[in-house]
Scaffold this active site. Structure first.
Site, PDB file in Angstrom:
ATOM      1  N   ASN A 129     115.321  47.734  26.802  1.00  0.00           N
ATOM      2  CA  ASN A 129     116.066  48.842  26.195  1.00  0.00           C
ATOM      3  C   ASN A 129     115.377  49.413  24.955  1.00  0.00           C
ATOM      4  O   ASN A 129     115.411  50.620  24.723  1.00  0.00           O
ATOM      5  CB  ASN A 129     117.513  48.447  25.888  1.00  0.00           C
ATOM      6  CG  ASN A 129     117.624  47.296  24.918  1.00  0.00           C
ATOM      7  OD1 ASN A 129     116.780  46.404  24.875  1.00  0.00           O
ATOM      8  ND2 ASN A 129     118.692  47.279  24.136  1.00  0.00           N
ATOM      9  N   GLU A 227     119.009  37.049  20.673  1.00  0.00           N
ATOM     10  CA  GLU A 227     119.775  38.263  20.384  1.00  0.00           C
ATOM     11  C   GLU A 227     120.298  38.740  21.732  1.00  0.00           C
ATOM     12  O   GLU A 227     119.538  39.221  22.573  1.00  0.00           O
ATOM     13  CB  GLU A 227     118.885  39.316  19.723  1.00  0.00           C
ATOM     14  CG  GLU A 227     119.666  40.408  19.011  1.00  0.00           C
ATOM     15  CD  GLU A 227     120.038  41.557  19.928  1.00  0.00           C
ATOM     16  OE1 GLU A 227     121.189  41.548  20.431  1.00  0.00           O
ATOM     17  OE2 GLU A 227     119.214  42.441  20.137  1.00  0.00           O
ATOM     18  N   CYS A 261     122.700  46.989  22.551  1.00  0.00           N
ATOM     19  CA  CYS A 261     123.648  45.885  22.311  1.00  0.00           C
ATOM     20  C   CYS A 261     124.621  46.212  21.189  1.00  0.00           C
ATOM     21  O   CYS A 261     125.708  45.632  21.127  1.00  0.00           O
ATOM     22  CB  CYS A 261     122.891  44.603  21.973  1.00  0.00           C
ATOM     23  SG  CYS A 261     121.822  44.003  23.286  1.00  0.00           S
ATOM     24  N   GLU A 433     117.179  37.864  12.674  1.00  0.00           N
ATOM     25  CA  GLU A 433     115.871  38.491  12.625  1.00  0.00           C
ATOM     26  C   GLU A 433     115.869  39.529  11.517  1.00  0.00           C
ATOM     27  O   GLU A 433     116.917  39.898  10.987  1.00  0.00           O
ATOM     28  CB  GLU A 433     115.551  39.152  13.973  1.00  0.00           C
ATOM     29  CG  GLU A 433     115.488  38.156  15.128  1.00  0.00           C
ATOM     30  CD  GLU A 433     115.163  38.811  16.458  1.00  0.00           C
ATOM     31  OE1 GLU A 433     113.988  38.781  16.849  1.00  0.00           O
ATOM     32  OE2 GLU A 433     116.095  39.355  17.093  1.00  0.00           O
TER      33      GLU A 433
END
Length: 454
Positions: A129, A227, A261, A433
């Protein structure tokens, strides 16, 4: 071989070899040798090398953006931002190399210090994505901390990753320090996770696959950063600036065709202003420009694949049996096109309201009061991001503390900034992150005690 399709036309734009487990083993062996030499490089020189890499990326932003449009169907503006974000991440990580400090801890009988040492070889499994920036989220700080990186891009989007590896060599990074291995997840991805020479795995993707990776890594007590999915709320209180909230809502779930997301796909609106909010939002959805990603006027491009298109269609077809749908326009030609869609009148526990669709679809649900808003916001297993719209600063702070999510914005939909930590609660992932502590996530802490007693 892996076929790379242009999602806007369904044409094959490239074929690349798919890595085998033997290829992964060879790459990790080469990376381990390169890492030992890289870790011995003086911090200032390592930082300069990463800044050179950033400069080379900057010189190729347009080329990288066009590659991203071809393989991922992103709008040209988004793709340019993504390439620029890789540059910025490398620059930011370079600034941390000479600030990767240990500590001196007071103890009796001597001197105690801590040293942050690189892990070794880091395996990165990147999604389709946002292929460039998310790969760089891990690669830049891992390299800065003295590690080597073996990156497996998604099967559908390997081209920008391969080009970045070439640019790294052009910038003078050591050979084999940053390697890219396109391949299938169950083959190359699994081999990377299982390899005993890989000290840490960073994965971005579905919660289902993330759980599998976590289980596989457990056998070697291997570090992971995950993630994963999201079903983020966009909470609009009655005292909010409704015009501003409605104007911002469409691209909060339509950016990148909803394949994000952090997409605000659950729009929660306080009941007294629910009807008015829909009056403002509906025409905005219908006017979104969906089309050729290379056209500067385009706001939304295609979905990534036929499989993703079928998945999104299934959710909307199911939801239409229980509620109503407002649809925008989408091209009727080859390509994986789906119109911007707003679902209303569906039950709050309907699949479309609690599961990640990963497409240009949002559900609008009413709520009664602050407690009800928090209940709805937390009524999923995910907790990645979300937004709160209100003029009441006290309410904004209370709601921010109460919503179970790793990244929240007030009167905004901003989720990702490379200066600040990013990660999720619950089944949205594990670890953080980006931000000032990004490099330390790729280090081991070694404690050294030096006796001063005679």
């Amino acid at each position: 071989m892996l076929q790379v399709l242009n999602p806007a036309t369904e044409e094959v734009v490239a074929t690349v070899p798919a890595a085998t487990p033997a290829d992964v083993d060879a790459a990790v062996t080469r990376a381990a040798a390169a890492q030992r030499a890289w870790a011995a490089v003086a911090p200032a020189d390592r930082a300069r090398a990463l800044r050179r890499f950033a400069a080379v990326v900057d010189a190729h932003v347009e080329e990288l953006a066009l590659l991203e449009v071809r393989e991922a169907g992103h709008t040209l503006g988004n793709a340019r931002w993504e390439a620029g974000n890789v540059r910025d991440l490398l620059d930011y990580a370079a600034g941390g190399v000479e600030r990767l400090n240990g500590r001196q801890i007071p103890v009796p009988g001597g001197l105690d210090i801590t040293v942050l040492e690189p892990l070794g070889v880091v395996g990165v499994i990147a999604p389709w994505n946002f292929p460039m920036p998310i790969a760089a989220w891990a690669t830049a700080p891992a390299l800065a901390a003295g590690n080597a990186v073996v990156l497996k891009p998604a099967e559908t989007t390997p081209l920008t990753a391969l080009r970045l590896a070439e640019l790294a060599l052009e910038a003078g990074l050591p050979e084999h320090l940053f390697q890219v291995l396109p391949g299938e997840g169950p083959v190359a991805g699994a081999a990377l996770v299982d390899h005993p020479g890989v000290a840490k795995v960073v994965f971005t993707g579905s919660t289902r696959v993330g759980k599998q990776i976590m289980a596989r890594a457990a056998d070697q007590v291997k570090r992971v950063t995950l993630e994963l999915g999201g079903k983020s709320p966009n909470i609009v209180f009655a005292d909010a600036d409704l015009e501003a909230a409605a104007a911002a809502a469409p691209m909060a779930f339509l950016d990148n065709s909803g394949q994000d997301c952090c997409a605000r796909t659950r729009i929660l609106v306080q009941r007294p202003v629910y009807d008015r909010f829909l009056e403002l939002l509906t025409p905005a959805i219908e006017e979104i420009v969906v089309g050729d990603p290379l056209d500067e006027r385009t706001q939304m491009g295609p979905l990534i694949s036929r499989a993703q298109l079928d998945r999104v269609r299934a959710y909307v077809t199911d939801a239409a049996e229980h509620g109503e749908a407002v649809r925008g326009k989408a091209p009727e030609r080859p390509g994986f096109w789906f119109p911007p869609t707003l679902l209303t009148g569906v039950p709050e526990d309907a699949p479309c309201a609690v599961e990640e669709i990963f497409g240009p679809v949002a559900v609008v649900l009413p709520f009664e009061d602050e407690a009800d808003a928090i209940r709805l916001a937390n009524a999923t297993p995910y907790g990645l991001s979300g937004s709160i719209w209100t003029r009441d600063i006290g309410r904004a702070l209370r709601a921010s503390r109460a919503v179970r999510a790793g990244n929240l914005s007030v009167n905004s939909h901003s989720s990702v900034r490379y200066w600040t930590p990013f990660g999720g609660f619950g089944q949205s992932g594990l670890g953080r992150e980006l931000g000032p502590d990004a490099l330390t996530a790729f280090t081991e802490t070694k404690n050294v005690f030096i006796s001063t007693e005679a």
